[in-house]
Design an enzyme around this catalytic site. Sequence first.
Site, PDB file in Angstrom:
ATOM      1  N   SER A  10      -2.711  -8.314   2.532  1.00 43.99           N
ATOM      2  CA  SER A  10      -3.165  -8.276   3.927  1.00 43.99           C
ATOM      3  C   SER A  10      -3.486  -9.679   4.424  1.00 43.99           C
ATOM      4  O   SER A  10      -3.481  -9.938   5.620  1.00 43.99           O
ATOM      5  CB  SER A  10      -4.416  -7.400   4.062  1.00 43.99           C
ATOM      6  N   ARG A  11      -3.781 -10.578   3.509  1.00 44.93           N
ATOM      7  CA  ARG A  11      -4.145 -11.951   3.906  1.00 44.93           C
ATOM      8  C   ARG A  11      -2.933 -12.813   4.255  1.00 44.93           C
ATOM      9  O   ARG A  11      -3.111 -13.884   4.844  1.00 44.93           O
ATOM     10  CB  ARG A  11      -4.915 -12.633   2.791  1.00 44.93           C
ATOM     11  N   GLY A  26      -3.542  -1.332  -6.889  1.00 45.59           N
ATOM     12  CA  GLY A  26      -2.488  -2.309  -7.111  1.00 45.59           C
ATOM     13  C   GLY A  26      -2.825  -3.271  -8.244  1.00 45.59           C
ATOM     14  O   GLY A  26      -3.983  -3.651  -8.425  1.00 45.59           O
ATOM     15  N   HIS A  39       0.841  -1.205   0.000  1.00 50.05           N
ATOM     16  CA  HIS A  39       0.000   0.000   0.000  1.00 50.05           C
ATOM     17  C   HIS A  39       0.877   1.256   0.000  1.00 50.05           C
ATOM     18  O   HIS A  39       0.564   2.243  -0.669  1.00 50.05           O
ATOM     19  CB  HIS A  39      -0.889   0.033   1.240  1.00 50.05           C
ATOM     20  N   GLN A  41     -18.842  -5.591  -0.336  1.00 49.68           N
ATOM     21  CA  GLN A  41     -18.064  -6.476  -1.215  1.00 49.68           C
ATOM     22  C   GLN A  41     -17.806  -7.842  -0.574  1.00 49.68           C
ATOM     23  O   GLN A  41     -17.074  -8.652  -1.136  1.00 49.68           O
ATOM     24  CB  GLN A  41     -16.777  -5.799  -1.669  1.00 49.68           C
ATOM     25  N   LEU A  47       2.777  -9.187  -1.780  1.00 48.58           N
ATOM     26  CA  LEU A  47       2.311  -8.678  -0.480  1.00 48.58           C
ATOM     27  C   LEU A  47       0.786  -8.613  -0.481  1.00 48.58           C
ATOM     28  O   LEU A  47       0.176  -8.198  -1.460  1.00 48.58           O
ATOM     29  CB  LEU A  47       2.877  -7.275  -0.216  1.00 48.58           C
ATOM     30  N   ASP A 102      -4.555  -7.034  -7.561  1.00 49.25           N
ATOM     31  CA  ASP A 102      -5.994  -7.276  -7.782  1.00 49.25           C
ATOM     32  C   ASP A 102      -6.309  -6.848  -9.213  1.00 49.25           C
ATOM     33  O   ASP A 102      -6.938  -5.813  -9.448  1.00 49.25           O
ATOM     34  CB  ASP A 102      -6.814  -6.495  -6.754  1.00 49.25           C
TER      35      ASP A 102
HETATM   36  O1  PAF Z   1      -8.659  -3.421  -2.944  1.00 49.71           O
HETATM   37  C1  PAF Z   1      -9.257  -3.052  -1.921  1.00 49.71           C
HETATM   38  O2  PAF Z   1      -8.674  -2.878  -0.863  1.00 49.71           O
HETATM   39  C2  PAF Z   1     -10.773  -2.793  -1.992  1.00 49.71           C
HETATM   40  O3  PAF Z   1     -11.392  -3.692  -2.840  1.00 49.71           O
HETATM   41  C3  PAF Z   1     -11.119  -1.349  -2.359  1.00 49.71           C
HETATM   42  C4  PAF Z   1     -10.666  -1.000  -3.766  1.00 49.71           C
HETATM   43  C5  PAF Z   1     -10.483  -0.389  -1.375  1.00 49.71           C
HETATM   44  C6  PAF Z   1     -12.636  -1.155  -2.312  1.00 49.71           C
HETATM   45  O4  PAF Z   1     -13.144  -1.436  -1.038  1.00 49.71           O
END
Ligand code: PAF
Length: 295
Positions: A192-193, A153, A40, A66, A190, A156
């Site tokens: 978060s999981r 990023g 990030h 989501q 990298l 994703d």
């Molecule tokens: O990638 C993420 O962290 C999330 O899907 C986002 C783009 C912040 C939307 O909640």
Amino acid sequence: MDRPVLARTRAELADLLAPARRQGLEVGFVPTMGALHAGHAGLMRVARDRVGDGPVVVSVFVNPMQFAPGEDLDRYPRTLPDDLEVCAGAGVDIVFAPTVDEVYPGGEPQVTVEPGPLAAVLEGRSRPTHFRGVLVVVAKLFGLVRPDVAVFGQKDFQQLALIRRMAADLCLGVEVVGAETAREPDGLALSSRNRYLDAEQRVEAVTLSRALRAAQEAAAYGVGPALDAARAELRTATIVDVDYLVVTTPELGDLPSDPPPGTEARILIAARVGTTRLIDNLPLLLGTPADHHDS
Ligand code: PAF
């Protein structure tokens, strides 16, 4: 190292951004769900470089829309004090960390974003409502922050493609920038999981990026050899359960059956390592020696 200012409400955010808007400065934006890491921070630095003296805003919001029932919404790490440190180190000016009610007053919106066919493939197969939720919150955040540049990023990759598409199709007036995936020294993307991986799973998780690298090397011989090389690497793992491994166009479309040398493509993987689902992807250059690639 200046600490960013924390905005909890839409009104606070608007007040903080008003001087920059009056001066005509560009606004950079990095939407996140928190649990921030070096990846990030890289996105924040890209935003910083893009807007010069203009403010960089980071949103920290775990978006319920989501997550499907049974997904890891409650388990998702919430680490705001640590997140503020990461933002401070990356030159962020404003952190927008609203409550769910602030973003969704009155619950889910009646008007949403229809993400179209791109949301039904790959991640969308196992998470059919996911991208609708992502696009709704990103559209709302774009409306609140009104950024000139927003950075996401490449890890994703499908999300990035859909947000690009939404910004273009709905004329949102924001430039969507895709930043390269940050990796551990051994190649693991990298995420978060990654914090959910135990020692054995962490060792095996690197197989995903190894498989993609192997595919990059073999892409000089075509799509079939690239996939074979990736699968051979994946067979060395014992607790990696592959959901999909595919080669697509850079826009996530179908490749022609016999793509000419020099065709750009993307290889994408999703796999469960223990109970943790990881994704990764890399560019491929078909029919061309692999050492010309970036990552
Ligand atoms: O990638 C993420 O962290 C999330 O899907 C986002 C783009 C912040 C939307 O909640």
